[in-house]
Every structure is written in structure tokens, then in C-alpha cells.
Enzyme design. Structure first.
Site, PDB file in Angstrom:
ATOM      1  CE  LYS A 196      28.814  76.337  36.310  1.00  0.00           C
ATOM      2  NZ  LYS A 196      28.322  77.235  35.243  1.00  0.00           N
ATOM      3  CB  THR A 238      31.739  79.175  34.424  1.00  0.00           C
ATOM      4  OG1 THR A 238      31.025  78.048  33.930  1.00  0.00           O
ATOM      5  CG2 THR A 238      30.771  80.059  35.174  1.00  0.00           C
TER       6      THR A 238
END
Length: 345
Positions: free
Chosen positions: A204, A261
Site C-alpha cells: 500500500k 494511505t
């Protein structure tokens, strides 16, 4: 109680936890533990930081507006932090974990659950953080847990509601840690798929860098959604090749962490990528981040090597690697992704 089923203190309760690393996430997680009623010892590398936290009840460098609870005590002495701990939380960057843990290994309490907050794949060995911990600490894999999810430190410090995943091959240990960090604003779920949770956490950061670059180039929501969706697809490909459960990537540690994120201005990887999209070099972006390098800058290299070793295509990670380490300009990089061979989804 056997080595693989012990979970710290008698009865499985984690009464005392050491948190090694007083950055934003380490401090925020230490606060969560203390708010949940767990006794916490927070280790800071610098003595002046530990002294300031003890004196002022705040980590002025990382979370300056967050009062820290009385159940959280700070020290710069790792032996003091680790003494009598039922669990040890490792809150240092992924690429420095091995070095730090090597120094701490002789001090680790027998039977303690070792918990990783780091997200990455080690450059030299291509090992996940739980694998590094088990190797360096010389403990069974069942003694190692991972905490991962949509957990931006500042929002957690402000007690904004969120959830996370506590992953451990030993379900009893996961439950013990779950109980030790459950609060009114922080809801942990358990999972035994530690491979999937760690792969998602490492990937991520790289996808968030790509989203930051796209934002810096002026692209909007359609582009972000495309990168996030295709990003979870290549993350799932790598994870399943390594033995993870595919459904893990649709959950909090997968899609949940990825979205947070990729879209939040609090995300270091997203903002670092945005500077690259604006035309900064990696060195210039690092200076703007006060010398801190986003985890994804380092992880993209090890993830690409890990993918190649397992015959997995990760086009977004590959382009991020070329932008960060081979000088590829972000504009043709975006065109290259869009120009790939067309195929069914």
C-alpha cells in the site's frame, strides 16, 4: 503452557507491554494500549525525548497536541522498557528492524508476544517483517503478531474512530493482543493470515506513492480510483502467490489501509509522491520531508524483486521503482501505465 500457545502473562492477559520506538505510530499505539488499561513502557532512542515525555506528558516532536495517559511511561533504557513485558511492540522502520532487534534480542522476556508495526519487505533478504523478527529473536513464527489497518497516527492520537487487524498464526495470542488494545475509538479484529496482512501493508505504501505522483501531475478522482483498484489487484496477486488468503485484501488490512494511505494528506507516502509529481527529485522530496524517506521508496525495490522471484506482474510498483530509482520522468511513467496491453479485468 507450550511455547506456541503461551501469550504472555498467566491467563493470556497482556498486563504490561513494551513499545520500542517513539515516532508517531509507536507513540499513538502506546497511547491506545494505555487507554485500554494496559501498562505501557515506551522506549525512545534519545534520552531528552524520553525525559520530555515523562515530564510534559506529550511527545512534542511527533504528536505535540496529544496528552499522553498516566499508564504510559517513557524511558531511553531498553532493558527498563522490556523488563517484565508480556508483549513487545516493535515500532521502528522496516529497513532498520533487523539491526535494532539484534541489539534488543538478549533482553526479550521469555514467552512474550512480539508485535510488528512496521510495513515493508527487507531489502537484503526479501523477508517480511514477521520473518525477520522470528529469525533474529530466534522464536517460533506463532509468537509473532502484526498490527495493520487504516491507522493514520495523528487521527488515532486524536481518538477518531478506526479499526485495525491483529494478525498472528496463534489465534490465542491475537485475541490477547486484541483485548489489550481495544478502546472506544480503536477497534481491533483478529486474523491468522499474517502473510496477507504484511503483503498488503508493504504494497500500500508503493501504491500511495503512485497516487501522490498522479495528484502532483494534476490528475483527479478517476485516476486515483483506477490506481487504488489496480493496486489492490497486483497486491492480491503477489499475496496469493506467497500463500495469503485472497479475502484478506478486501478487508481492513488490504483495501482499508490502502484507501487511507492513498487519499490522506497525512500519509507520508502520498505527500512524498505528490512532490515527485510536482517535479521534485527524490532528494528534494526527502529534504522537504525533513530528511525522512517514505517507506514506499525503499519497499518498491524489494517488492519488485519479490514479485519477479515469484513470477508476479506488478506494473504500478515497477513504474514507481523506475521513478524513484532510475530517474524515469513521472509524465511518461503515467503514459506507460495507460499504454499497457489491453486485456480482460
Amino acid at each position: 503452557m507450550s511455547e506456541t500457545t503461551a501469550s504472555g502473562a498467566e491467563g493470556g492477559a497482556l498486563r504490561r507491554v513494551a513499545v520500542l520506538g517513539a515516532g508517531s505510530w509507536g507513540t499513538a499505539f502506546a497511547k491506545v494500549l494505555a487507554d485500554a488499561g494496559t501498562e505501557v513502557r515506551l522506549w525512545a532512542r534519545r534520552s531528552h525525548m524520553a525525559e520530555a515525555i515523562e515530564r510534559d506528558r506529550v511527545n512534542a516532536e511527533y504528536l505535540p497536541r496529544t496528552p499522553l495517559p498516566g499508564g504510559l511511561r517513557a524511558t531511553d533504557d531498553a532493558a527498563v522498557a522490556l523488563h517484565g513485558a508480556d508483549a513487545v511492540v516493535l515500532a521502528v522502520p522496516s529497513q532498520t528492524l533487523r539491526e535494532n532487534l539484534t541489539g534488543w534480542q538478549p533482553l526479550l522476556p521469555d514467552g512474550a508476544t512480539l508485535v510488528s508495526l512496521a510495513k515493508g519487505v527487507e531489502l537484503s533478504t526479501l523477508k517480511r517483517m514477521s520473518q525477520v523478527i522470528a529469525e533474529v529473536a530466534d522464536v517460533p513464527a506463532a509468537r509473532v503478531a502484526v498490527v495493520s489497518g487504516p491507522n493514520l497516527a495523528k487521527e488515532i492520537a486524536d481518538e477518531q474512530p478506526t479499526a485495525t487487524v491483529v494478525a498472528c498464526p496463534d489465534h490465542e495470542r491475537a485475541v490477547a493482543l486484541q483485548r489489550a488494545c481495544s478502546t472506544g475509538y480503536f477497534r481491533p479484529y483478529t486474523n491468522t493470515d499474517i502473510v496477507g496482512v504484511e503483503v498488503a501493508g508493504a504494497c500500500k505504501n508503493v501504491i500511495a506513492l503512485a497516487c501522490g505522483v498522479a495528484s502532483g501531475l494534476g490528475y483527479g478522482s478517476n485516476t486515483m480510483s483506477t490506481l487504488i483498484t489496480r493496486g489492490i489487484a497486483e497486491t492480491t496477486r503477489l499475496g496469493t502467490a506467497l500463500g495469503a488468503e485472497p479475502m484478506t485484501f478486501a478487508g481492513l488490512a488490504g483495501m482499508g489501509d490502502l484507501v487511507a494511505t492513498c487519499v490522506s494528506p497525512l500519509s507520508r507516502n502520498r505527500t512524498f509522491g505528490e512532490r515527485l509529481g510536482h517535479g521534485d527529485s527524490v532528494a528534494e522530496a526527502q529534504r522537504a520531508a525533513h530528511g525522512q524517506v517514505a517507506e514506499g521508496v525503499k519497499s518498491c525495490r524489494s517488492l519488485c524483486e519479490l514479485a519477479a522471484a515469484n513470477g508476479v506482474e506488478m506494473p504500478i510498483a515497477e513504474v514507481v521503482h523506475r521513478v524513484c530509482h532510475e530517474g524515469l520522468d513521472p509524465v511518461p511513467a503515467a503514459a506507460e501505465l495507460l499504454g499497457r496491453d489491453r486485456k480482460p479485468e
